[in-house]
Design an enzyme around this catalytic site. Structure first.
Site, PDB file in Angstrom:
ATOM      1  N   HIS A 188      42.311  26.903  31.518  1.00 20.53           N
ATOM      2  CA  HIS A 188      41.470  27.933  32.120  1.00 20.53           C
ATOM      3  C   HIS A 188      42.247  29.257  32.485  1.00 20.53           C
ATOM      4  CE1 HIS A 188      37.547  25.624  32.643  1.00 20.53           C
ATOM      5  NE2 HIS A 188      38.301  25.010  31.916  1.00 20.53           N
TER       6      HIS A 188
ATOM      7  N   GLU B 298      39.630  32.501  38.772  1.00 24.14           N
ATOM      8  CA  GLU B 298      40.319  31.179  39.014  1.00 24.14           C
ATOM      9  C   GLU B 298      40.668  31.170  40.425  1.00 24.14           C
ATOM     10  OE1 GLU B 298      40.401  29.053  36.911  1.00 24.14           O
ATOM     11  OE2 GLU B 298      39.765  30.108  35.183  1.00 24.14           O
TER      12      GLU B 298
ATOM     13  N   ASP C 206      38.821  33.412  29.644  1.00 25.59           N
ATOM     14  CA  ASP C 206      37.589  32.879  29.728  1.00 25.59           C
ATOM     15  C   ASP C 206      36.626  34.132  29.798  1.00 25.59           C
ATOM     16  OD1 ASP C 206      38.648  30.518  29.883  1.00 25.59           O
ATOM     17  OD2 ASP C 206      38.084  30.168  31.948  1.00 25.59           O
TER      18      ASP C 206
ATOM     19  N   HIS D  85      43.923  25.392  35.882  1.00 24.44           N
ATOM     20  CA  HIS D  85      44.346  26.750  35.657  1.00 24.44           C
ATOM     21  C   HIS D  85      45.977  26.697  35.658  1.00 24.44           C
ATOM     22  CE1 HIS D  85      45.643  27.106  39.773  1.00 24.44           C
ATOM     23  NE2 HIS D  85      44.353  26.980  40.424  1.00 24.44           N
TER      24      HIS D  85
ATOM     25  N   ASP E 152      35.588  36.799  35.355  1.00 22.70           N
ATOM     26  CA  ASP E 152      35.620  35.331  35.733  1.00 22.70           C
ATOM     27  C   ASP E 152      36.693  35.369  36.857  1.00 22.70           C
ATOM     28  OD1 ASP E 152      35.189  32.610  34.819  1.00 22.70           O
ATOM     29  OD2 ASP E 152      37.365  32.645  34.425  1.00 22.70           O
TER      30      ASP E 152
END
Length: 236
Positions: free
Chosen positions: A152, A9, A157, A57, A7
């Site tokens: 997040h 960001e 995640d 985030h 994942d």
């Protein structure tokens, strides 16, 4: 095969307008077990995050200012994911950003470094047609606690997605596991073949829903100051 749940960001929604990766989290799975051999890094994107992305985030420009640039972690990342199956939720989004970063360094596209990419959003839509299939929705559906997910985070995640993936795909291995018997008793075991059929339900979006979807994409285009990843994927 070695599997990596990945994942990212980012500073915004559109790598074509200069948005960058600011965090990467990877969780390793071997033989359907979490190994703890994870990869995680924050990245200095050399630009500010969009206001909407920052709200998601919470990684400020000040916090990221002393973190390594993508070029400094690129080789380590490539070595970590090499020849593995990469599992991503809504893969086109993350791949677009990874490809943009790799292109800046003159590297081949991300998929050329790995064995394959599996999109859990596509899987979830096939298993649960017509239902919400966001990461939060899947955590609720499979009883995975995400109460600590106030913002997040790439590693958090990825850890949640790894649990969701294992729960969502458990049935793929269940027959092999449940029907396995010791060699000593195999001769006295009657094997029963079970035929199963699965009906796939396809729900078409209404005209009103399509209009709402287009309005959402228009809003994302405006916020991203260009064509958002999802619309670019459709037109291409």
């Amino acid at each position: 095969m070695r599997q990596i749940v990945l994942d990212t960001e980012t500073t915004g929604l559109n790598p074509r307008s200069g948005d960058r990766i600011i965090e990467i989290g990877c969780v390793e799975i071997v033989n359907r077990r979490l190994t703890g051999n994870n990869f995680h890094t924050y990245i200095n994107p050399e630009r500010d995050s969009e206001e909407g992305a920052l709200a998601v985030h919470g990684l400020t420009t000040e916090f990221l200012s002393d973190k390594p640039k993508f070029a400094e972690i690129a080789d380590t990342l490539r070595d970590y994911v090499k020849d593995a199956e990469i599992i991503i939720h809504n893969a086109p989004f993350d791949l677009a950003f990874l490809d943009a970063e790799f292109d800046r360094l003159g590297f081949p596209r991300f998929v050329q470094h790995v064995a394959m990419v599996t999109d859990t959003l596509v899987q979830a839509k096939e298993i649960h047609p017509g239902k919400r299939n966001s990461l939060d929705a899947l955590c609720d559906r499979y009883g995975i606690s995400n109460a600590h997910r106030t913002l997040h985070g790439a590693l958090l995640d990825a850890e949640l997605l790894a649990e969701v993936y294992l729960a969502m795909t458990r049935g793929q291995n269940s027959l092999t596991i449940d029907l396995a018997v010791p060699e000593a008793s195999a001769a006295n075991t009657e094997v029963i073949e079970v035929a199963t059929t699965t009906e796939i339900i396809v729900l078409q979006a209404s005209a009103e829903e399509m209009a709402d979807h287009e309005a959402l994409l228009d809003r994302l285009d405006k916020e991203a100051k260009g064509s958002c990843v999802w619309r670019a994927a459709i037109t291409n």
